[in-house]
Design an enzyme around this catalytic site. Structure first.
Site, mmCIF file in Angstrom:
data_model
loop_
_atom_site.group_PDB
_atom_site.id
_atom_site.type_symbol
_atom_site.label_atom_id
_atom_site.label_comp_id
_atom_site.label_asym_id
_atom_site.label_seq_id
_atom_site.Cartn_x
_atom_site.Cartn_y
_atom_site.Cartn_z
ATOM 1 N N ARG A 131 0.851 -1.186 0.000
ATOM 2 C CA ARG A 131 0.000 0.000 0.000
ATOM 3 C C ARG A 131 0.891 1.241 0.000
ATOM 4 O O ARG A 131 1.969 1.243 0.611
ATOM 5 C CB ARG A 131 -0.911 0.043 1.231
ATOM 6 N N HIS A 133 -0.711 -0.425 -9.849
ATOM 7 C CA HIS A 133 -1.398 -1.336 -8.919
ATOM 8 C C HIS A 133 -1.847 -2.629 -9.631
ATOM 9 O O HIS A 133 -3.022 -2.974 -9.641
ATOM 10 C CB HIS A 133 -2.618 -0.634 -8.284
HETATM 11 P P1 NAP Z 1 -1.653 -11.472 5.156
HETATM 12 O O1 NAP Z 1 -1.800 -12.908 4.760
HETATM 13 O O2 NAP Z 1 -2.566 -10.910 6.174
HETATM 14 O O3 NAP Z 1 -0.133 -11.300 5.637
HETATM 15 C C1 NAP Z 1 0.310 -10.162 6.278
HETATM 16 C C2 NAP Z 1 1.705 -10.414 6.825
HETATM 17 O O4 NAP Z 1 2.189 -9.213 7.408
HETATM 18 C C3 NAP Z 1 1.730 -11.475 7.914
HETATM 19 O O5 NAP Z 1 2.883 -12.268 7.808
HETATM 20 C C4 NAP Z 1 1.783 -10.641 9.196
HETATM 21 O O6 NAP Z 1 2.413 -11.267 10.279
HETATM 22 C C5 NAP Z 1 2.624 -9.481 8.741
HETATM 23 N N1 NAP Z 1 2.433 -8.315 9.602
HETATM 24 C C6 NAP Z 1 1.295 -7.628 9.853
HETATM 25 N N2 NAP Z 1 1.523 -6.611 10.690
HETATM 26 C C7 NAP Z 1 2.831 -6.665 10.985
HETATM 27 C C8 NAP Z 1 3.677 -5.887 11.817
HETATM 28 N N3 NAP Z 1 3.210 -4.851 12.524
HETATM 29 N N4 NAP Z 1 4.979 -6.223 11.890
HETATM 30 C C9 NAP Z 1 5.458 -7.286 11.207
HETATM 31 N N5 NAP Z 1 4.704 -8.062 10.396
HETATM 32 C C10 NAP Z 1 3.415 -7.755 10.294
HETATM 33 O O7 NAP Z 1 -1.750 -10.548 3.879
HETATM 34 P P2 NAP Z 1 -1.471 -10.931 2.349
HETATM 35 O O8 NAP Z 1 -2.629 -11.629 1.760
HETATM 36 O O9 NAP Z 1 -0.139 -11.575 2.260
HETATM 37 O O10 NAP Z 1 -1.433 -9.466 1.693
HETATM 38 C C11 NAP Z 1 -0.500 -8.484 2.129
HETATM 39 C C12 NAP Z 1 -0.851 -7.122 1.570
HETATM 40 O O11 NAP Z 1 -0.548 -7.073 0.179
HETATM 41 C C13 NAP Z 1 -2.325 -6.744 1.624
HETATM 42 O O12 NAP Z 1 -2.713 -6.306 2.893
HETATM 43 C C14 NAP Z 1 -2.443 -5.678 0.559
HETATM 44 O O13 NAP Z 1 -2.219 -4.407 1.135
HETATM 45 C C15 NAP Z 1 -1.293 -5.995 -0.401
HETATM 46 N N6 NAP Z 1 -1.764 -6.403 -1.735
HETATM 47 C C16 NAP Z 1 -1.415 -5.645 -2.806
HETATM 48 C C17 NAP Z 1 -1.811 -6.033 -4.069
HETATM 49 C C18 NAP Z 1 -1.373 -5.272 -5.282
HETATM 50 O O14 NAP Z 1 -1.803 -5.571 -6.384
HETATM 51 N N7 NAP Z 1 -0.481 -4.333 -5.154
HETATM 52 C C19 NAP Z 1 -2.572 -7.199 -4.240
HETATM 53 C C20 NAP Z 1 -2.921 -7.935 -3.122
HETATM 54 C C21 NAP Z 1 -2.503 -7.531 -1.868
HETATM 55 P P3 NAP Z 1 1.784 -12.587 10.944
HETATM 56 O O15 NAP Z 1 1.983 -13.676 9.899
HETATM 57 O O16 NAP Z 1 2.615 -12.788 12.126
HETATM 58 O O17 NAP Z 1 0.336 -12.307 11.190
HETATM 59 C C1 GLV Z 2 -5.272 -5.449 -3.790
HETATM 60 O O1 GLV Z 2 -4.617 -4.470 -3.638
HETATM 61 C C2 GLV Z 2 -5.703 -6.304 -2.722
HETATM 62 O O2 GLV Z 2 -5.528 -5.937 -1.552
HETATM 63 O O3 GLV Z 2 -6.241 -7.386 -3.029
#
Ligand code: NAP
Ligand code: GLV
Length: 313
Positions: free
Chosen positions: A228, A276
């Protein structure tokens, strides 16, 4: 069963058809401004607040993307829209992790093999081999080891990089040096050649990509933000690339999207921008995932991917 859909900025018809196909027994409708009828489940992406306003009887809300930050921001503004007692689920992977891995791998390889530097040399007709670097000596760090970050880490290990990961809780991922918690942050960052951000946007992670963080990286490192825009302190990045402490950045997300036309990132040579697209939500896979989760909820089971309001992800 009544399903209500509101997918701001997406192809509503495509999503409606996919959800209907995945849940043939359900009555699925797209939200319109005069819709105040009951619904069992709401499937939303960055919804108009009126979608959830007074929508009593909802059993759960599905955030049709990985990051639930926009929905949680609505809940913060008006807790009646999304009360904490209402389960909110997000999309877990559903075809996004592979896309993220491709993007991250491209970024890491481009930096490792110095392709940007060779592109610049070509423009001025310069034939000059640069000092080669090996993947095994290249430190790649991934912030966030969740559905997306863990897969990115595994794929980079497969390409021979020296991979580190950072998360809130301890992790054990084969071949990845895992760091957990704020106290381990500096050790995680130290001498990274590539820093890839895949954290959720929360109050704890806001502005995490900033001056002090950049100063810990190996001089000339690449910063890759795929999560983000709110994670990045933009002026600190500009200062870091102009001083050479950060050698370049690949940015897919911005505080304001689309990036305004006057923004300095557009013309900064060391910054590569994408709109994005690092992981686009896959319609059929996501509809199938939601269908499975609803079936579990209807059987009294608890599916994965429930958003924790207190943690903000
Ligand atoms: P997720 O499964 O919720 O994973 C989040 C990770 O971040 C987990 O490992 C979590 O730790 C860690 N985390 C959260 N808060 C933290 C902190 N304060 N300090 C250290 N680690 C922390 O999320 P995801 O599905 O992988 O997605 C991640 C992000 O990618 C989304 O929230 C979104 O913003 C972004 N995204 C972007 C796109 C794009 O096209 N650009 C697409 C999809 C997603 P724990 O494992 O210990 O809980
Ligand atoms: C895209 O940015 C998502 O969070 O799925």
């Amino acid at each position: 069963m009544q399903l209500l859909m509101a997918m701001t900025g997406k192809d509503g018809t495509e999503w409606l058809n996919a959800v209907r196909d995945a849940m043939p027994g359900a009555q699925v409708r797209s939200w319109t401004a005069d819709d105040d009828a009951a619904a069992d489940y709401a499937l939303v992406w960055r919804p108009d607040p009126r979608v959830l306003k007074g929508r009593h009887g909802l059993k759960a809300v599905f955030n049709m993307g990985a990051g639930a930050d926009a929905l949680l921001a609505l809940a913060k503004e008006d807790p009646e829209l999304v009360p904490e007692s209402l389960p909110v689920f997000r999309i877990e992977d559903a075809g996004m992790a592979g896309q993220m891995a491709e993007y991250a791998l491209y970024a890491a390889l481009r930096h490792l093999r110095r392709f940007r530097e060779y592109e610049l040399q070509q423009r001025v007709q310069t034939w000059r081999p640069l000092r080669p670097r090996l993947a095994q000596d290249f430190n790649v760090g991934i912030l966030g080891l969740g559905s997306l970050g863990a897969e990115v880490a595994r794929r980079l290990v497969g390409w021979g990089f020296n991979v580190r990961g950072f998360s809130r809780r301890e992790k054990d991922i084969e071949g990845v040096q895992c760091f957990a918690g704020d106290k381990a942050f500096d050790a995680f960052l130290t001498d990274l050649d590539v820093l890839i951000n895949l954290l959720p946007a929360t109050s704890q992670t806001h502005g995490i990509l900033e001056k002090k963080c950049f100063s810990k990286l190996r001089r000339g490192a690449l910063v890759v933000n795929l999560a983000r825009g709110s994670h990045l302190v933009q002026d600190d990045l500009l200062d870091a690339v102009r001083s050479g402490q950060v050698g370049g950045a690949m940015l897919d997300v911005f505080s304001v999207e689309p990036l305004p036309s006057q923004h300095p990132f557009w013309s900064e040579p060391a910054i590569t921008l994408t709109p994005h697209i690092s992981a686009v939500t896959q319609v059929n896979e996501s509809a199938a995932q939601v269908s499975k989760k609803i079936a579990m909820l209807e059987r009294g089971m608890t599916p994965g991917g429930r958003v924790d309001f207190a943690l903000g992800y």
